[in-house]
Design a protein around this motif. Structure first.
Motif: not given
Length: 452
Positions: A65, A69, A269-270, A273, A337
């Motif tokens: 993740g 990101l 990514r979602d 992440g 993040e």
């Protein structure tokens, strides 16, 4: 736990994240604090969740993740926007970074935790979340706003700074004390940065040839493999896996396959992440928040004050008004993040353990207050502008009266022909509606009175 229980637990956590995420959307919250809260609920320290689940169980997924990101952040790096106006953007972005990082470092030193901890705190409090900024600009439909190009340009400078900053922090946190090993590691780190940015700038065609394949499955495996590969290279040479992933993202973003990569990378990514933020929440202990709540409160106030001042400064540097400055301040106040990435690095480096609850509580609070402030900044700016005009009405001059009379004459000429079928006339008619003669509370004609 066995495999079945692990999968059951993960499934429940993701469904809970979905439900809370839907509720959060109703008040404009991004997903980052939602995932952290779900992790906090499932944390073995809290006892609020009926299932026992540990951070180590999803640690590798969380690393993926983090890699995706930063890879996506590099993929969205706009080289043309940066190199096309590099001088002005460096001054604007540099001013913003200098103000916020300088104050953040001073605040970090005031905590008394140590100089290395102060350097990390400076990064936590002094850098905005590019992911949240981009998402909010899209969701609030502000891409066409006057201040948005400036915001995106400063964000690009911030991304470059993050790469340099992480390279320096990784060396500082390595624990080395002899000067030449430190100089050597810094030299390797900066050489890596220069080479990767150079490839991105001038090697786009070569990269595009290497990426050429019609098979979507193999294409996905290739770019994901490259992201993991360069994350490993970054970790080995001492610039962290995050920066390795960011830099290969910048390189692939310069290829002709950027759009194709984004279509596949964003969903990945979602998902991954979410595990990164969930994993961070799992490591938090609510009982430790009490030891840092005062410092977090000071950091939040400092962040808002600095953002307001920086927003006003950036707006003035780009010849913009109060409303644009407030929108800029509101968008840059968001933290996310990157603060959590620094907290993760500080834990692995053995720094003061209070940094993790500090980062967790700070991001949880800022990821809620920031988007709410951003969503209402235009209303606040409009109200402020109205009060400002009421307190300082413009001075009537013959020149301004003459200009207003010309405007009225133009509008009346256009509206006289508005049914002629001429597209240009119709467009101007829509832009300048027919003025209606009316009086204000003082009985003054609006068309020749105060037109502030």
């Amino acid at each position: 736990m066995n495999l079945g229980e692990d999968l059951l637990t993960l499934g429940i956590l993701l469904v809970v994240a979905y439900v809370l995420g839907r509720l959060g959307k109703l008040i404009g919250l991004p997903s980052i604090p939602i995932y952290m809260i779900v992790g906090l609920l499932a944390s073995p320290y809290s006892g609020w969740f009926p299932l026992d689940f540990h951070s180590a169980d999803i640690e590798l997924i969380a690393v993926f993740g983090l890699i995706l990101l930063l890879f996506s952040l590099g993929l969205e790096f706009d080289q043309e926007a940066f190199f096309g106006d590099a001088g002005k953007l460096l001054v604007s972005g540099g001013s913003y970074i200098l103000i916020n990082m300088g104050a953040g470092f001073a605040f970090g030193m005031m905590t008394g935790w140590g100089a290395r901890e102060a350097l990390v705190i400076a990064g936590m409090t002094g850098t905005s979340s590019s992911a949240i900024i981009t998402k909010l600009l899209i969701e609030l439909r502000r891409l066409a706003n006057k201040e948005t190009p400036m915001i995106l340009g400063v964000t690009v400078v911030g991304d470059i700074f993050i790469a340099v900053y992480l390279a320096i922090v990784s060396v500082v946190l390595s624990g080395k004390t002899e000067i030449w090993p430190i100089v050597l590691q810094l030299g390797i780190a900066f050489l890596f940065l220069v080479v990767m940015f150079s490839v991105a700038r001038w090697g786009g065609r070569v990269v595009s040839r290497l990426m050429r394949t019609k098979d979507d499955e193999l294409f996905t495996i290739l770019f994901f493999g490259l992201a993991v590969l360069f994350a490993g290279i970054g970790e080995i040479i001492g610039v962290t896996d995050a920066i390795g992933a960011f830099l290969i993202g910048v390189v692939l973003g310069a290829s002709t396959y950027r759009g194709r990569i984004e279509r596949v990378a964003v969903p990945l990514r979602d998902v991954f992440g979410a595990f990164f933020f969930l994993n961070f929440g799992l490591a938090l202990n609510v009982a430790e928040f009490g030891s840092v709540i005062g410092l977090v409160g000071i950091a939040i106030v400092m962040t808002f004050v600095l953002s307001l001042g920086s927003g006003a400064l950036l707006a003035r540097m780009h010849q913009m008004g109060v409303r644009e400055g407030l929108n800029t301040a509101a968008i840059f106040v968001n933290r996310g993040e990157f603060t959590l990435i620094l907290a993760t690095l500080s834990v692995s480096a053995g720094l003061d353990p209070r940094l993790q609850p500090f980062a967790g509580l700070y991001v949880l609070t800022m990821a809620i207050l920031g988007p709410l402030f951003t969503a209402n900044s235009e209303k606040i700016g409009a109200a402020f502008s109205r009060r400002s005009r009421a307190a300082h009405p413009p001075t009537r001059t013959p020149e301004r009266d003459a200009m207003r009379a010309e405007e009225i004459a133009l509008v009346e000429a256009v509206t006289h022909d508005q049914k002629s079928g001429d597209p240009m006339v119709d467009f101007i008619s829509d832009t300048y509606p027919t003025p209606q003669k009316k009086t204000d509370k003082a009985g003054q004609d609006d068309r020749t009175g105060d037109y502030s």
